[in-house]
Design an enzyme around this catalytic site. Structure first.
Site, short mmCIF file in Angstrom:
data_model
loop_
_atom_site.label_atom_id
_atom_site.label_comp_id
_atom_site.label_asym_id
_atom_site.label_seq_id
_atom_site.Cartn_x
_atom_site.Cartn_y
_atom_site.Cartn_z
N HIS A 104 -8.24 -4.86 -0.40
CA HIS A 104 -6.92 -4.27 -0.18
C HIS A 104 -6.20 -4.90 1.01
O HIS A 104 -4.97 -5.05 1.00
CB HIS A 104 -7.07 -2.75 0.03
N SER B 134 0.84 -1.18 0.00
CA SER B 134 0.00 0.00 0.00
C SER B 134 0.88 1.25 0.00
O SER B 134 1.74 1.41 -0.87
CB SER B 134 -0.95 -0.04 1.21
N ASP C 250 -8.97 -5.97 -4.89
CA ASP C 250 -8.51 -4.71 -4.31
C ASP C 250 -8.96 -3.59 -5.24
O ASP C 250 -8.36 -3.33 -6.28
CB ASP C 250 -6.99 -4.73 -4.17
#
Length: 376
Positions: free
Chosen positions: A350, A151, A317
């Site tokens: 995610h 991320s 995601d």
């Protein structure tokens, strides 16, 4: 496979100012960090782990008296795990502006003698990477075997490959993007406004007023948490299940289990995270865009990179979709760089980069096996 066991944080102070992308500077600062495993005699087996929005330097293991407070990537880092601390020296760093020990808004501004609060300067991914590079200098590490992040951590790993091209051999970027989409920036802005409009925010100087903007933080976390999960994951876990088993016909009370879950996450977050830190880190996410300096040409921005790359994305995601990872892959291939890409069909959204998917962990294990074999 075992945990690295009991660990303790270290703190490194830097008296040399850190010049920031904004033109401001931190006159002095401290970085909190942890290490796992041993640095070899050639100093060639170091792996830097970069954290995402609400994480810290506590990557693996636990603290004394807190056996359940495991590091946020304990399932990945440790003896016999994909990032094997029997082979690698792993470093987790807390970035400036955070609230977990490194210099940030909750700490004292040396110029005023009061907490920095809203006066803490805006920081960027590039600023964090510069601070991390200074720490590597202090640790005697000239070249990293790898920089790993998921991320926002993945953005830092990419930035390392651009800013310090000859100081890392591998960049491993998971569930990340070359910049935020307009929709992502919009989610961040709504979360920030929830905090800023909390009556207890006091322009960011809430500590001086003896308050904390917990209501705003709760809402910000609820908004963020929705974006970390896939629709399928929420449906499988909560569906339309009512908390009380039957409608209460209320517009204000908790009716559905998903509502209870989000409120729980918001309540928990508001007790340990700092509001100004949330504003700073989400803004750093917004600003990251290495192609901006190249007229929007992502391929041109990677022309200076020299390391090998491993990218991983997850099919569900939707915040950092596989299409965004594929943009990075194309830019790397345009520059004839060595890149591997894995797209994992995982249902978790995610948050999959934090979980135990065996295919995902298999990719990273193979990657680190190759890095270990290539070690000089």
């Amino acid at each position: 496979m075992h945990s690295v066991g009991q660990v303790e944080p270290h703190f490194e102070h830097f008296a040399q100012p850190l010049l920031l992308r904004s033109g401001a500077c931190l006159p002095q600062y401290t970085l909190a960090y942890e290490t796992y495993g041993r640095l070899n005699s050639r100093h060639s087996n170091a792996v830097l782990v970069c954290h995402a929005l609400n994480a810290s330097h506590h990557v693996a293991g636990h603290y004394a008296g807190e056996p359940r407070n495991l590091g946020w990537w304990d399932n990945l880092v440790g003896p016999g795990k994909p990032l094997d601390t029997n082979r690698f020296f792993v470093i987790g760093v807390n970035n400036p502006g955070s609230c977990f020990g490194s210099t940030g808004p909750m700490q004292t501004n040396p110029a005023s003698g009061r907490p920095w609060g809203a006066d803490f300067p805006v920081v960027t991914v590039e600023d964090w990477v510069d601070a991390q590079a200074r720490l590597m200098d202090r640790l005697g590490i000239d070249t990293l075997a790898a920089v790993l992040g998921g991320s926002l951590g993945g953005m830092q790993a990419l930035s390392w490959a651009l800013r310090y091209a000859r100081r890392l051999r591998h960049c491993i970027a998971v569930a990340t993007a070359p910049n935020l989409s307009a929709q992502n920036i919009a989610f961040n802005e709504v979360a920030r406004r929830a905090i800023i409009t909390d009556p207890d925010f006091h322009g960011g100087h809430y500590i001086a007023h003896g308050t904390l903007p917990r209501r705003g933080l709760r809402v910000a976390r609820m908004i963020g948490h929705i974006t970390y999960l896939s629709d399928d994951a929420m449906e499988a876990r909560f569906g339309r299940e009512l908390k009380a088993g039957a409608p209460g016909y209320s517009t204000q009370d908790v009716e559905f289990q998903i509502e209870a879950y989000l409120r729980h996450q918001g309540d928990k977050f508001s007790e340990y995270f700092d509001a100004n830190t949330y504003l700073l880190i989400t803004r750093a996410l917004d600003y990251f865009d290495p192609a901006r300096e190249f007229g929007g040409d992502l391929s041109a921005s990677f022309a200076a990179a020299r390391c090998k790359f491993q990218l991983v994305s997850f099919t569900t995601d939707w915040r950092f979709s596989p299409a965004r990872s594929r943009e990075i892959v194309k830019a790397l291939l345009d520059n004839r760089l060595d890149v591997s890409y894995a797209e994992i069909a995982a249902p978790h959204g995610h948050d999959a980069f934090l979980l135990d998917d065996p295919r995902y962990h298999g990719v990273l294990r193979a990657c680190f096996d190759n890095i270990a074999r290539e070690a000089p």
